[in-house]
Design an enzyme around this catalytic site. Structure first.
Site, PDB file in Angstrom:
ATOM      1  N   LYS A 186     -16.565   0.344 -10.835  1.00 27.71           N
ATOM      2  CA  LYS A 186     -15.486   0.784 -11.721  1.00 27.71           C
ATOM      3  C   LYS A 186     -14.215   0.020 -11.351  1.00 27.71           C
ATOM      4  CE  LYS A 186     -12.109   3.537 -11.985  1.00 27.71           C
ATOM      5  NZ  LYS A 186     -11.200   2.762 -12.849  1.00 27.71           N
ATOM      6  N   GLY A 239      -8.275   2.073  -2.582  1.00 28.07           N
ATOM      7  CA  GLY A 239      -7.143   2.496  -3.405  1.00 28.07           C
ATOM      8  C   GLY A 239      -6.173   3.310  -2.578  1.00 28.07           C
ATOM      9  N   SER A 240      -5.402   4.134  -3.268  1.00 30.13           N
ATOM     10  CA  SER A 240      -4.338   4.873  -2.585  1.00 30.13           C
ATOM     11  C   SER A 240      -4.911   5.995  -1.714  1.00 30.13           C
ATOM     12  CB  SER A 240      -3.391   5.468  -3.621  1.00 30.13           C
ATOM     13  OG  SER A 240      -4.109   6.387  -4.425  1.00 30.13           O
ATOM     14  N   GLU A 242      -3.808   8.934  -1.582  1.00 29.98           N
ATOM     15  CA  GLU A 242      -3.812  10.175  -2.366  1.00 29.98           C
ATOM     16  C   GLU A 242      -5.154  10.347  -3.108  1.00 29.98           C
ATOM     17  OE1 GLU A 242      -0.691  10.014  -5.199  1.00 29.98           O
ATOM     18  OE2 GLU A 242      -1.224  11.980  -6.023  1.00 29.98           O
ATOM     19  N   GLY A 244      -7.826   8.666  -2.516  1.00 34.53           N
ATOM     20  CA  GLY A 244      -8.868   8.617  -1.481  1.00 34.53           C
ATOM     21  C   GLY A 244      -9.221  10.005  -0.961  1.00 34.53           C
ATOM     22  N   GLU A 261     -11.094   2.796   1.858  1.00 35.31           N
ATOM     23  CA  GLU A 261     -10.160   1.744   2.288  1.00 35.31           C
ATOM     24  C   GLU A 261      -8.857   2.013   1.552  1.00 35.31           C
ATOM     25  OE1 GLU A 261     -11.805  -2.177   2.664  1.00 35.31           O
ATOM     26  OE2 GLU A 261     -13.806  -1.380   2.444  1.00 35.31           O
ATOM     27  N   CYS A 295      -2.215  -4.101   0.534  1.00 35.12           N
ATOM     28  CA  CYS A 295      -2.312  -2.870   1.333  1.00 35.12           C
ATOM     29  C   CYS A 295      -1.967  -3.073   2.797  1.00 35.12           C
ATOM     30  CB  CYS A 295      -3.728  -2.317   1.233  1.00 35.12           C
ATOM     31  SG  CYS A 295      -4.962  -3.558   1.646  1.00 35.12           S
ATOM     32  N   GLU A 394       4.543   4.164   1.437  1.00 37.85           N
ATOM     33  CA  GLU A 394       4.104   2.874   0.900  1.00 37.85           C
ATOM     34  C   GLU A 394       4.810   2.614  -0.425  1.00 37.85           C
ATOM     35  OE1 GLU A 394       0.045   2.581  -0.650  1.00 37.85           O
ATOM     36  OE2 GLU A 394      -0.184   0.683   0.404  1.00 37.85           O
TER      37      GLU A 394
HETATM   38  P1  NAD Z   1      -5.256   4.169  -7.049  1.00 41.97           P
HETATM   39  O1  NAD Z   1      -5.711   5.025  -5.922  1.00 41.97           O
HETATM   40  O2  NAD Z   1      -4.283   4.751  -8.006  1.00 41.97           O
HETATM   41  O3  NAD Z   1      -6.495   3.692  -7.917  1.00 41.97           O
HETATM   42  C1  NAD Z   1      -7.595   3.024  -7.333  1.00 41.97           C
HETATM   43  C2  NAD Z   1      -8.809   3.188  -8.229  1.00 41.97           C
HETATM   44  O4  NAD Z   1      -9.143   4.571  -8.261  1.00 41.97           O
HETATM   45  C3  NAD Z   1      -8.597   2.756  -9.675  1.00 41.97           C
HETATM   46  O5  NAD Z   1      -9.770   2.165 -10.158  1.00 41.97           O
HETATM   47  C4  NAD Z   1      -8.343   4.089 -10.386  1.00 41.97           C
HETATM   48  O6  NAD Z   1      -8.691   4.063 -11.739  1.00 41.97           O
HETATM   49  C5  NAD Z   1      -9.261   4.996  -9.604  1.00 41.97           C
HETATM   50  N1  NAD Z   1      -8.915   6.425  -9.652  1.00 41.97           N
HETATM   51  C6  NAD Z   1      -7.729   7.002  -9.912  1.00 41.97           C
HETATM   52  N2  NAD Z   1      -7.852   8.349  -9.868  1.00 41.97           N
HETATM   53  C7  NAD Z   1      -9.144   8.618  -9.560  1.00 41.97           C
HETATM   54  C8  NAD Z   1      -9.896   9.813  -9.341  1.00 41.97           C
HETATM   55  N3  NAD Z   1      -9.347  11.006  -9.430  1.00 41.97           N
HETATM   56  N4  NAD Z   1     -11.211   9.681  -9.027  1.00 41.97           N
HETATM   57  C9  NAD Z   1     -11.776   8.466  -8.903  1.00 41.97           C
HETATM   58  N5  NAD Z   1     -11.115   7.304  -9.093  1.00 41.97           N
HETATM   59  C10 NAD Z   1      -9.808   7.387  -9.414  1.00 41.97           C
HETATM   60  O7  NAD Z   1      -4.703   2.832  -6.384  1.00 41.97           O
HETATM   61  P2  NAD Z   1      -4.053   1.576  -7.118  1.00 41.97           P
HETATM   62  O8  NAD Z   1      -2.685   1.956  -7.562  1.00 41.97           O
HETATM   63  O9  NAD Z   1      -5.019   1.008  -8.099  1.00 41.97           O
HETATM   64  O10 NAD Z   1      -3.992   0.520  -5.908  1.00 41.97           O
HETATM   65  C11 NAD Z   1      -2.996   0.504  -4.956  1.00 41.97           C
HETATM   66  C12 NAD Z   1      -3.424   1.246  -3.704  1.00 41.97           C
HETATM   67  O11 NAD Z   1      -4.639   0.676  -3.181  1.00 41.97           O
HETATM   68  C13 NAD Z   1      -2.414   1.103  -2.587  1.00 41.97           C
HETATM   69  O12 NAD Z   1      -2.258   2.337  -1.951  1.00 41.97           O
HETATM   70  C14 NAD Z   1      -3.062   0.089  -1.644  1.00 41.97           C
HETATM   71  O13 NAD Z   1      -2.587   0.158  -0.322  1.00 41.97           O
HETATM   72  C15 NAD Z   1      -4.503   0.446  -1.781  1.00 41.97           C
HETATM   73  N6  NAD Z   1      -5.373  -0.665  -1.357  1.00 41.97           N
HETATM   74  C16 NAD Z   1      -6.049  -0.570  -0.167  1.00 41.97           C
HETATM   75  C17 NAD Z   1      -6.841  -1.627   0.278  1.00 41.97           C
HETATM   76  C18 NAD Z   1      -7.569  -1.574   1.613  1.00 41.97           C
HETATM   77  O14 NAD Z   1      -8.394  -2.456   1.875  1.00 41.97           O
HETATM   78  N7  NAD Z   1      -7.312  -0.617   2.473  1.00 41.97           N
HETATM   79  C19 NAD Z   1      -6.953  -2.780  -0.506  1.00 41.97           C
HETATM   80  C20 NAD Z   1      -6.258  -2.838  -1.704  1.00 41.97           C
HETATM   81  C21 NAD Z   1      -5.469  -1.775  -2.130  1.00 41.97           C
END
Ligand code: NAD
Length: 497
Positions: A186, A239-240, A242, A244, A261, A295, A394
């Protein structure tokens, strides 16, 4: 600005761009789409068909079906397919770089030099690894003949963020496919293009139907299916923090292994014996790379009080050299922020930071770039105390927050004062101190005299609020996508006659 290649034009002209399930390119039955925008110009790039919850269920079922045969392919066959996909990504490297620059707004030269080759290398790394690594280990036991075996889980679900869509996708699915799993991906709705293009290359490479499925869907809708469906055997979320937590909660409840991650608030500790020119160049680069939407990058700069003035002078000179221009401009060092929402969120932080007493000592404003309407801003430095929101949270943009320290213990305390634990760096000419501080900073990665250091074979991961999983090109990541099995039988000792 560079011209779109013919293949990019043709890919974007699909109305809408379909999604991939079980080897077929499909569309939302009600014609629902995601509008995809170029953040460099605010121009519409195209429409991507939106996968529904039932499409995501179908993708899981197709992946499960495909696993029945894919699991029996030899490592050699899987490696050959991964190499073939890597070859095709090399052939279409310019297309992938352009789609990434258009979709994320990142500098096309960065995409050519980092995003695309790093992803390709990852496919090759895991292809080579499975050909040379034994997945069975015979154990030396008393009275029992036994061995431990590592096997693929089955269907692995991947949920990716918008900042490095292509690289993260290849870093994730490379080891999962190499280990013999099938995948449902996804991508972020904001930046799905390169992942869908990768899907066309995977088909051309000859991956069997259903081994790779791609569902651009709303996060909550797809997340609900992917973290609960009984046929999904492992979940990988980037992703974030939150989101996560929600993913972790659902996977925990359903007893699914999950890699998380997550976000970070990396620190860079600069001692007064550091090479300040090197530190200034490295840290300016850390907040301009991908417009600071990284990130693991350094966004808290903790500088020795004797070095802070000189360091700030040098880093301002470095930041002033940044050419801020559209992603598709060959000369761009830094493109726009990914969206208006993200830009507003960054300025909310800068405003709140100032209200709480921080001083903007460089940048801090939205930027007009001639001839285009995009989400541009100046690289920004704030200075203040540790109590400030901009030190603690962040921001995910080209913004760093500077504090000072007088002694090593205070610097380490500041680094470890937050729950995040992704990546930090220490800058000093004293190798013994560098090693000591590197071990004291609580995170998955400690870098010395550089920030954002990646190499094949070097594990990468986060702890605490930054998650529990590791990524990038190391054997640990491959093992994350396998389950353990022990096989044993008692040894019957024949009585001596
Ligand atoms: P996000 O958490 O908003 O979204 C990430 C993904 O999760 C997207 O595909 C989104 O559609 C999906 N998502 C959103 N709500 C969801 C839910 N309730 N259930 C399942 N999936 C859901 O993050 P973002 O704004 O896309 O990316 C930025 C964040 O990602 C930052 O916090 C960054 O630090 C983090 N990040 C971490 C790494 C790492 O390797 N640790 C790498 C890249 C980005």
């Amino acid at each position: 600005m560079i011209a779109y290649t013919t293949k990019v034009k043709s890919f974007l002209s699909q109305d809408p761009i379909p999604f991939l399930i079980g080897g077929s390119w499909l569309q939302n039955s009600e014609n629902l789409v995601f509008q995809v925008e170029d953040p460099s110009t605010q121009a519409a790039l195209g429409k991507v068909s939106r996968a529904t919850a039932s499409d995501t269920v179908k993708a899981v079922e197709k992946a499960d079906e495909a696993f029945k045969t894919w699991r029996n392919t030899s490592a050699k066959e899987r490696a050959a397919l991964l190499h073939k996909l890597a070859d095709l990504c090399e052939r279409d490297a310019e297309e992938l770089a352009q789609l990434e620059a258009l979709d994320v707004g990142k500098s096309v030269n960065n995409a050519r030099g980092f995003d695309v080759p790093f992803g390709i290398e990852s496919l090759r790394y895991y292809a080579n690894l499975i050909e040379n690594k034994a997945f069975e280990q015979v154990l030396n036991l008393d009275g029992v003949s036994g061995k431990s075996v590592r096997l693929p889980y089955g269907v692995v679900a991947f949920i990716f963020p918008w900042n490095f869509p292509l690289t993260l996708c290849m870093w994730g699915i490379g080891p999962a496919l190499a280990a013999g799993n099938t995948v449902v991906i996804k991508p972020a709705a904001l930046t799905p293009l390169s992942t869908l293009y990768l899907g066309t290359l995977a088909q051309e490479a000859g991956f069997p139907e259903g081994v790779i499925n791609i569902v651009p869907a709303s996060g909550a809708e797809a997340g609900d299916v992917l973290t609960k469906h009984p046929k999904v055997k492992c979940v990988s979320f980037t992703g974030s923090s939150e989101v996560g937590k929600t993913i972790g909660q659902n996977c925990g409840f359903n007893l699914k292994p999950v890699k998380l991650e997550l976000g970070g608030k990396g620190a860079a500790v600069v001692f007064d014996d550091a090479d300040l020119d090197n530190a200034a160049t490295g840290l300016a680069g850390a907040i301009t790379l991908n417009t600071g939407q990284v990130c693991c990058t350094a966004t808290r700069w903790i500088i020795h009080e004797n070095a802070v003035d000189s360091f700030i002078d040098k880093v301002k000179i470095e930041l002033s050299k940044t050419n801020i221009a559209p992603g598709m401009d060959d000369a761009s060092d830094m493109g726009p922020v990914v969206s208006e929402k993200q830009l507003n969120s960054i300025f909310d932080y800068i405003n709140k930071g100032q209200e709480e007493g921080a001083e903007v000592i460089f940048g801090g404003k939205r930027l007009d770039v001639e001839g285009v309407q995009g989400y541009y801003m100046e690289p920004t430095l704030l200075q203040g105390t540790e109590e400030n929101i901009c030190f603690k949270e962040e921001i995910f943009g080209p913004v760093a927050y500077i504090t000072t320290f007088a002694d090593e213990a205070d610097a380490i305390r500041q680094v470890n004062s937050l729950d995040y634990g992704l990546a930090n760096s220490v800058w000093t000419e004293d190798a013994i101190r560098a090693e000591r501080v590197a071990k004291e900073m609580v995170a998955g990665n400690s870098w010395i005299n550089a920030h954002n250091v990646f190499a094949y074979g070097l594990p990468y991961g986060g702890v605490n609020g930054s998650g529990n999983g590791g990524g990038v090109n190391s054997i640990e990541t491959l093992f994350d996508y396998t389950r353990g099995l022990s096989i044993a039988q008692p040894v019957v000792v024949e009585a001596l006659v």
